[in-house]
Motif scaffolding. Structure first.
Motif, PDB file in Angstrom:
ATOM      1  N   PRO A  31       0.842  -1.206   0.000  1.00 54.69           N
ATOM      2  CA  PRO A  31       0.000   0.000   0.000  1.00 54.69           C
ATOM      3  C   PRO A  31       0.875   1.253   0.000  1.00 54.69           C
ATOM      4  CG  PRO A  31       0.065  -0.984   2.186  1.00 54.69           C
ATOM      5  CD  PRO A  31       0.755  -1.948   1.270  1.00 54.69           C
ATOM      6  N   ASP A  32       0.485   2.243  -0.787  1.00 53.23           N
ATOM      7  CA  ASP A  32       1.256   3.486  -0.823  1.00 53.23           C
ATOM      8  C   ASP A  32       1.359   4.068   0.584  1.00 53.23           C
ATOM      9  OD1 ASP A  32       1.418   3.097  -3.478  1.00 53.23           O
ATOM     10  OD2 ASP A  32       0.356   4.911  -4.089  1.00 53.23           O
ATOM     11  N   THR A  33       2.579   4.318   1.005  1.00 53.79           N
ATOM     12  CA  THR A  33       2.843   4.770   2.372  1.00 53.79           C
ATOM     13  C   THR A  33       3.927   5.831   2.354  1.00 53.79           C
ATOM     14  OG1 THR A  33       2.329   2.548   3.187  1.00 53.79           O
ATOM     15  CG2 THR A  33       3.444   4.034   4.704  1.00 53.79           C
ATOM     16  N   LEU A  50       5.098  -1.565   6.554  1.00 53.07           N
ATOM     17  CA  LEU A  50       5.198  -2.219   5.252  1.00 53.07           C
ATOM     18  C   LEU A  50       5.865  -3.583   5.402  1.00 53.07           C
ATOM     19  CD1 LEU A  50       6.333   0.855   3.141  1.00 53.07           C
ATOM     20  CD2 LEU A  50       4.089  -0.267   3.059  1.00 53.07           C
ATOM     21  N   GLN A  52       6.116  -5.802   2.311  1.00 56.42           N
ATOM     22  CA  GLN A  52       6.437  -6.396   1.009  1.00 56.42           C
ATOM     23  C   GLN A  52       7.860  -6.928   1.008  1.00 56.42           C
ATOM     24  OE1 GLN A  52       7.284  -3.992  -2.669  1.00 56.42           O
ATOM     25  NE2 GLN A  52       5.320  -4.869  -3.349  1.00 56.42           N
ATOM     26  N   GLY A 539       2.641   0.511  -5.316  1.00 57.73           N
ATOM     27  CA  GLY A 539       2.696  -0.898  -4.972  1.00 57.73           C
ATOM     28  C   GLY A 539       4.072  -1.457  -4.709  1.00 57.73           C
ATOM     29  N   GLN A 541       7.617  -1.255  -2.352  1.00 59.24           N
ATOM     30  CA  GLN A 541       8.234  -0.760  -1.122  1.00 59.24           C
ATOM     31  C   GLN A 541       9.689  -0.400  -1.389  1.00 59.24           C
ATOM     32  OE1 GLN A 541       8.169  -3.489   2.204  1.00 59.24           O
ATOM     33  NE2 GLN A 541       9.338  -2.113   3.536  1.00 59.24           N
TER      34      GLN A 541
END
Length: 697
Positions: A31-33, A50, A52, A539, A541
């Motif tokens: 998720p965009d963070t 995160l 990923q 999408g 990291q």
């Protein structure tokens, strides 16, 4: 040296990988963070949610892009990532706005700090980061300004001077956002200033309030009732020494409680017997203080080291968390300051919940939980040049940020054990504050750190550094990992059960957060002091870190660091899974010294020159002239430099490059003695190089 180090690193990574490491691991979109605050969240836990990138696929992590900064000094900044832009500060308080996916430069800001200000600071022209709020980027400049920039184009919105430019104040810490204010502290206790923290309106730049951390001259009155009470814990004429207590790094704002917590530094001078000869606690030195962010009103304080005399600052990273202790969820504040204890406080009231030693120490045997005060050892204040103090002024934990993982429940601390011997100052001139040397109140000569006394099984080497996984509830280490002779860089923990930390030898490493197992490493080609961050775009990291050799270690660490020839390559490095970018080869660092001129003075003059060099010159030009390349190694000074030596040292002709005049502190005879000492060391180095060349032939 660099190739050998890289080979060792690679071999460690290979051995640490699981058997299935070569197989691609499928990953889901992240998720965009963003990373909008200095420590990511309001508690400054430096933990990314995160996952990923995780323990199962971190071996596929590769370099996505890098950006070369425009200077070659220490880099200590935590970047911010906001709306696809990475905001990172470098040395001399320069700010870079980079595309967070590609590394393309969007804008650059140079505050144009006068290089002569280098003599007003203790530990390099570093900057630990910027703050962001409502389309503005805020940076504290080395010469004491707070500057607001437009986040879109870098244009200056306002620029205010927060310090007296005639005094040796500097700013190296990151500003913090607290409500509608932006808060900034300063440094300079080593050179004789009085500490304070200031808050400015984000929109106008007008000062909202200022809180002084130590009392001033009683005859001038006290700014607050708390300072009047604090003055009762001081003796003598402390204000003539400045007092110290600068807030040069850690601050954190809790919006739920509407409290701003600040960490206060050491006394000026360090040696309490000079600044406060009758003793006393010397409030609010080495304290954690809670303030109201709108007004600067005092709420509570806790002092970690009453009567501080070893440079045991409490300016180290402060973390806020909600933790279950004794079956009850507590709102806690956690800190591992220089003095070697790990503290857990109730952040509502300031009550001490627990305190235990997280490092070897000689100065105290524990903390009395009834009083909250350390139990000092009998030898704690023996400064005869023989007694060993541990931790040293470098601390068991310095500015390098910790991380707290709610997932593991552990705090990850970059710790170190470096002993020192202090010697009471005997020269009256050296006891007074003044630009050009630190007013520590101790005589200082460069030497290899002493052996650590027998303290059981805590320490196994003369000096060592560890990454410490600390359980704040049990107040004990879950695991430790050796990282080298001095502290590793700041720490990032992630929901992928990973820890990222840089090293002084030139690597960025990823470890299993639960066990400390080394899973991945990348040769960064230079020291990594700053803490990494993580963010996600489209999408994917990313892990980003700012790197570059320098800081206090570049001058002060002397024999611990400088034999390893670590170059300064000031960069931003950004990684993601599957990336395959490469750094350019490192140019050969070694150079041959031309035959220097002979020493023409006697041994007494050379010895005097060594004393003067260590006292006035070593903090910039290096302990024993081991500079790490940030400032000139004076042993390599050519004849042209020696011909104008007096013009440089006394006349100040190189002031624009940071080399101020030392006329207030050195006579022409003194300057010549320093030159003769430099020539003596140059001839010794030349002889060693010639011997090595003859041996190789």
């Amino acid at each position: 040296m660099r190739q050998c180090a890289a080979a060792i690193i690679c071999s460690l990574v290979v051995f640490a990988l699981p058997a299935s490491a070569a197989k691609p691991v499928q990953v889901s979109a992240a998720p965009d963070t963003q990373w909008r605050l200095h420590g990511n969240d309001f508690g400054e836990q430096r933990h990314s949610r995160l996952e990923q990138i995780n323990a199962g696929n971190v071996n596929q992590l590769g370099l996505a892009w890098y950006f070369d900064m425009y200077t070659r000094r220490g880099v200590e900044a935590t970047p911010l990532m906001v709306d696809g832009t990475l905001y990172v500060s470098g040395s001399w308080s320069m700010v870079y706005a980079l595309d967070a996916k590609t590394g393309a430069l969007r804008w650059f800001y140079n505050p144009e700090v006068d290089r002569a200000f280098l003599a007003k600071g203790c530990c390099d022209a570093v900057n630990r980061g910027v703050a962001y709020a409502d389309g503005k980027v805020f940076v504290g400049s080395y010469d004491g300004r707070l500057i607001a920039l437009d986040a879109d184009d870098g244009s200056v919105l306002w620029d205010v001077q927060t310090t007296d430019r005639e005094q040796p104040y500097t700013i190296t810490g990151a500003p913090r956002i607290a409500g509608n204010n932006v808060v900034i502290g300063n440094g300079g206790a080593e050179l004789g200033v009085r500490g304070y923290v200031s808050a400015y309106d984000q929109d106008s730049g007008e000062m909202s309030w200022r809180f002084y951390t130590v009392p001033g001259n009683p005859s001038d009155g006290f700014e607050t009732p708390e300072l009047k009470q604090a003055a009762e814990t001081w003796t003598g004429e402390w204000w003539k020494w400045g007092g110290g207590g600068t807030v040069w790094d850690s601050m954190v704002y809790d919006p739920e409680l509407d409290l701003l917590y600040i960490g206060v530094g050491n006394g000026s001078p360090w040696n309490q017997s000079l600044r406060s000869p009758g003793g006393g606690d010397n409030l609010f030195l080495t304290s954690i203080i809670a303030l109201r962010p709108a007004t600067g009103e005092y709420v509570w304080h806790y002092q970690t080291t009453p009567g501080e005399t070893w440079d045991y600052t409490a300016t180290q990273h402060i973390i806020l968390a909600d933790i279950e202790i004794g079956g009850k969820t507590r709102k806690v504040l956690m800190q591992a300051p220089k003095n070697g204890f790990f503290y857990v406080l109730d952040r509502v009231s300031g009550e001490l919940i627990s305190a235990e030693a997280c490092a070897a120490m000689t100065w105290a045997t524990g903390v009395d939980m009834k009083t909250g005060r350390p139990v000092e050892a009998e030898i704690a204040r023996v400064f005869d040049g023989k007694n060993v103090s541990l931790p040293s002024n470098a601390g068991a934990h310095n500015w390098h940020p910790m991380s707290y993982s709610p997932q593991t429940g552990l705090v990850y601390i970059p710790s170190m054990s470096i002993p020192i011997r202090f010697l009471q100052a005997t020269n009256e001139r050296d006891r007074m504050p003044g630009q050009g040397y630190w007013n520590t109140g101790f005589d200082r000569m460069g030497n290899v750190p002493p052996d650590i006394p027998n303290l059981g099984e805590v320490i196994t080497q003369t000096y060592t550094a560890q990454l410490l996984a600390w359980d704040p509830i049990k107040q004990s280490a879950r695991w430790t990992s050796e990282v080298g002779p001095i502290a590793g860089g700041g720490v990032l923990s992630t929901a992928g059960n990973l820890l990222f930390q840089g090293s002084s030898s030139g690597t960025l490493q990823a470890m299993n957060a639960s066990t400390g197992e080394l899973l991945w490493g990348h040769d960064t080609q230079t020291m990594v002091m700053a803490a990494p961050i993580s963010y996600a775009i489209d999408g994917e990291q990313y892990v980003a870190v700012a790197v570059g050799f320098g800081g206090g270690a570049a001058a002060e660490a002397g024999p611990i660091v400088h034999h390893r020839d670590i170059p300064n390559l000031s960069r931003v490095l950004v990684y993601k899974l599957g990336a395959k970018a490469e750094l350019p080869p490192v140019r050969e660092q070694k150079r041959q010294l031309p035959k220097p001129a002979p020493v023409t003075a006697g041994a007494e003059a050379v010895d005097h020159g060594q004393v003067l060099y260590q006292r006035h010159c070593s903090y910039c030009h290096g302990d024993g002239m081991r500079t790490g390349g940030l400032t000139p190694d004076l042993r390599y000074s050519g004849q042209a430099v020696h011909d104008i030596w007096q013009d440089i040292v006394i006349g100040g002709v190189l002031k624009g490059r940071g080399m101020i005049s030392f006329a207030p502190y050195l006579s022409e005879k003194d300057a010549e003695d320093v030159r003769q000492y430099v020539l003596s060391e140059a001839n010794k180095l030349y002889a060693r190089q010639q011997a090595a060349t003859n041996t190789n032939q």
